[in-house]
Design an enzyme around this catalytic site. Structure first.
Site, PDB file in Angstrom:
ATOM      1  CB  CYS A 183      -1.914   7.255  21.574  1.00  0.00           C
ATOM      2  SG  CYS A 183      -2.736   7.562  20.016  1.00  0.00           S
TER       3      CYS A 183
ATOM      4  CG  HIS B 139      -1.471   2.727  22.021  1.00  0.00           C
ATOM      5  ND1 HIS B 139      -2.767   3.111  22.302  1.00  0.00           N
ATOM      6  CD2 HIS B 139      -1.138   3.378  20.871  1.00  0.00           C
ATOM      7  CE1 HIS B 139      -3.174   3.954  21.367  1.00  0.00           C
ATOM      8  NE2 HIS B 139      -2.216   4.124  20.479  1.00  0.00           N
TER       9      HIS B 139
ATOM     10  CG  ASN C 275      -5.103   4.440  17.997  1.00  0.00           C
ATOM     11  OD1 ASN C 275      -5.371   4.783  19.145  1.00  0.00           O
ATOM     12  ND2 ASN C 275      -3.994   4.805  17.387  1.00  0.00           N
TER      13      ASN C 275
HETATM   14  O1  UT7 Z   1      -1.262   5.461  18.228  1.00  0.00           O
HETATM   15  C1  UT7 Z   1      -0.244   5.949  17.446  1.00  0.00           C
HETATM   16  C2  UT7 Z   1      -0.847   6.315  16.149  1.00  0.00           C
HETATM   17  N1  UT7 Z   1      -0.812   5.485  15.027  1.00  0.00           N
HETATM   18  C3  UT7 Z   1      -0.081   4.354  14.784  1.00  0.00           C
HETATM   19  O2  UT7 Z   1       0.570   3.786  15.583  1.00  0.00           O
HETATM   20  C4  UT7 Z   1      -0.174   3.840  13.376  1.00  0.00           C
HETATM   21  C5  UT7 Z   1       1.153   3.326  12.879  1.00  0.00           C
HETATM   22  N2  UT7 Z   1       1.081   2.870  11.509  1.00  0.00           N
HETATM   23  C6  UT7 Z   1       0.357   1.809  11.073  1.00  0.00           C
HETATM   24  O3  UT7 Z   1      -0.356   1.202  11.834  1.00  0.00           O
HETATM   25  C7  UT7 Z   1       0.522   1.382   9.623  1.00  0.00           C
HETATM   26  O4  UT7 Z   1       1.588   2.100   9.041  1.00  0.00           O
HETATM   27  C8  UT7 Z   1      -0.760   1.586   8.771  1.00  0.00           C
HETATM   28  C9  UT7 Z   1      -1.806   0.556   9.160  1.00  0.00           C
HETATM   29  C10 UT7 Z   1      -1.303   2.987   8.940  1.00  0.00           C
HETATM   30  C11 UT7 Z   1      -0.454   1.364   7.287  1.00  0.00           C
HETATM   31  O5  UT7 Z   1       0.138   0.109   7.071  1.00  0.00           O
HETATM   32  P1  UT7 Z   1       1.448  -0.026   6.167  1.00  0.00           P
HETATM   33  O6  UT7 Z   1       1.735  -1.475   6.066  1.00  0.00           O
HETATM   34  O7  UT7 Z   1       2.497   0.860   6.765  1.00  0.00           O
HETATM   35  O8  UT7 Z   1       0.929   0.486   4.769  1.00  0.00           O
HETATM   36  P2  UT7 Z   1       1.426   1.731   3.909  1.00  0.00           P
HETATM   37  O9  UT7 Z   1       1.049   3.012   4.555  1.00  0.00           O
HETATM   38  O10 UT7 Z   1       2.881   1.530   3.589  1.00  0.00           O
HETATM   39  O11 UT7 Z   1       0.573   1.547   2.588  1.00  0.00           O
HETATM   40  C12 UT7 Z   1       0.696   0.396   1.777  1.00  0.00           C
HETATM   41  C13 UT7 Z   1      -0.309   0.491   0.624  1.00  0.00           C
HETATM   42  C14 UT7 Z   1      -0.268   1.815  -0.119  1.00  0.00           C
HETATM   43  O12 UT7 Z   1      -0.458   1.530  -1.487  1.00  0.00           O
HETATM   44  P3  UT7 Z   1       0.791   1.506  -2.516  1.00  0.00           P
HETATM   45  O13 UT7 Z   1       1.377   2.888  -2.435  1.00  0.00           O
HETATM   46  O14 UT7 Z   1       1.706   0.442  -1.984  1.00  0.00           O
HETATM   47  O15 UT7 Z   1       0.162   1.180  -3.819  1.00  0.00           O
HETATM   48  C15 UT7 Z   1      -1.469   2.545   0.371  1.00  0.00           C
HETATM   49  O16 UT7 Z   1      -2.003   3.450  -0.559  1.00  0.00           O
HETATM   50  O17 UT7 Z   1      -1.646   0.358   1.131  1.00  0.00           O
HETATM   51  C16 UT7 Z   1      -2.440   1.421   0.615  1.00  0.00           C
HETATM   52  N3  UT7 Z   1      -3.471   1.738   1.592  1.00  0.00           N
HETATM   53  C17 UT7 Z   1      -4.667   1.131   1.609  1.00  0.00           C
HETATM   54  N4  UT7 Z   1      -5.219   0.182   0.823  1.00  0.00           N
HETATM   55  C18 UT7 Z   1      -6.463  -0.237   1.144  1.00  0.00           C
HETATM   56  C19 UT7 Z   1      -3.388   2.616   2.626  1.00  0.00           C
HETATM   57  N5  UT7 Z   1      -4.538   2.580   3.328  1.00  0.00           N
HETATM   58  C20 UT7 Z   1      -5.340   1.678   2.731  1.00  0.00           C
HETATM   59  C21 UT7 Z   1      -6.638   1.201   2.992  1.00  0.00           C
HETATM   60  N6  UT7 Z   1      -7.159   0.240   2.185  1.00  0.00           N
HETATM   61  N7  UT7 Z   1      -7.374   1.631   4.043  1.00  0.00           N
END
Ligand code: UT7
Length: 327
Positions: free
Chosen positions: A113, A254, A284
């Protein structure tokens, strides 16, 4: 002193919109989860047959038209992308052919990115060294082509699009790129990668069945790196130029996640009124993110001549980068 001035800017996104509601029919997710965790409401998806070079060329054509330069004036084409049309030839060479930029050298830059800011930095160095006067810098990605629409933790985040800037040597005044800053930290493939299709894992039945031709990401680990590194690289650019956060007219970060943007702005003590956000419309778009945002900010009047603009990005590698531009 030679400055690399932005003589023209343009962007292009595919027409097809994929909303959060539509994603709920594909994976187990909700508009509430996507909006509250990322700020994204919809993203653009390229129709079949549209390529990264098509998007790059469409954005570049707009930037070139605004710049007033002729195709034959462009001496170098740089394309930041991780979704090239093919592994080779480079997408930059394909763009060269599509736009008839017959006097240019051309190559791609792979920096996740951070691809657009890395490309901007390379272009700025060529202009400051006196080697080239007119360079076309593009950031474009079709992440939908490498997104696993069975993986809800990634497929809600990504979209397609690209943008371009024509840089031209300016010795009249101090308008242009004031500085660029780049960092890398290898050894973090497990956090963000696409494993198959290269020399490590050539395409095979196993690689396809194992869904290895799609992005794999550890979101929450990357989130922590993003907030800290984006704050550091923005601060590095501000300090390098002897500025204070209040001297920055607009911060264009970004567009990966509005929570990352807000957390970075807070750490920098930057009010959100001076931060540009359009992640809700596009998600993104990787290398496309910064030039699309810059183009929208400029065309909507958020950036005016002589404004001091800060940009930063982080991506696979890890790579992270920033720049300050006097527009
Ligand atoms: O450009 C550089 C590339 N990318 C980034 O910069 C992305 C950086 N990361 C992020 O933006 C965030 O970490 C995410 C948006 C990807 C995820 O948010 P988070 O608050 O870190 O959530 P998490 O990964 O810790 O997941 C929390 C929960 C999980 O469930 P449990 O294990 O707590 O029961 C996931 O399974 O949310 C669940 N989950 C979803 N639920 C509904 C993950 N994706 C989804 C979804 N819909 N799409």
């Amino acid at each position: 002193m030679i400055y690399s001035k932005i003589a023209g800017i343009g962007s292009f996104v595919p027409e097809k919109v994929l909303t959060n509601e539509e994603l709920c029919n594909i994976v187990d997710t909700s508009d509430e989860w996507i909006t509250s965790r990322t700020g994204i409401k919809e993203r653009r998806i390229a129709e079949k047959g549209l390529t990264t070079s098509d998007i790059a060329a469409a954005a570049a054509k707009k930037a070139l038209d605004i710049s007033g330069l002729k195709p034959e004036d462009i001496e170098l084409i740089l394309v930041g992308t991780i979704t090239p049309d093919m592994i080779f030839p480079s997408t930059a060479c394909i763009v060269q052919d599509k736009l008839g930029l017959k006097n240019a050298a051309a190559f791609d830059i792979s920096a996740g990115c951070s691809g657009f800011i890395y490309s901007l930095s390379v272009a700025d160095s060529f202009i400051k060294s006196g080697k080239y006067k007119n360079i076309l810098v593009i950031g474009a990605d079709l992440l939908s082509r490498i997104t696993d629409y069975e993986d809800r933790s990634t497929c809600v985040l990504f979209g397609d699009g690209g943008g371009a800037a024509v840089l031209t040597a300016n010795i009249q005044n101090n308008r242009g790129i004031l500085s660029t800053h780049m960092h890398s930290k290898g050894g973090h493939d497990d956090i963000l990668m696409l494993k198959a299709g290269g020399s490590l894992m050539p395409a095979s039945l196993e690689s396809v069945n194992g869904r290895e031709h799609y992005i794999k990401m550890k979101g929450s680990e990357l989130f922590r790196y993003a907030v800290n590194y984006l704050k550091d690289i923005a601060q590095e650019a501000i300090d390098f130029n002897g500025l204070k956060p209040e001297d920055i007219d607009l911060f264009v970060p970004h567009q990966a996640n509005v929570r990352i943007i807000e957390a970075t702005a807070k750490k920098l003590k930057f009010p959100m009124e001076r931060v540009f956000v359009n992640v809700e419309k596009y998600g993104n778009t990787s290398s496309g993110s910064i030039p699309i945002a810059l183009d929208e900010a400029y065309k909507s009047g958020r950036i005016k001549e002589n404004d001091i603009v800060l940009i930063d990005a982080i991506g696979a590698g890890l790579t992270w980068a920033s720049s300050i531009i006097r527009w």
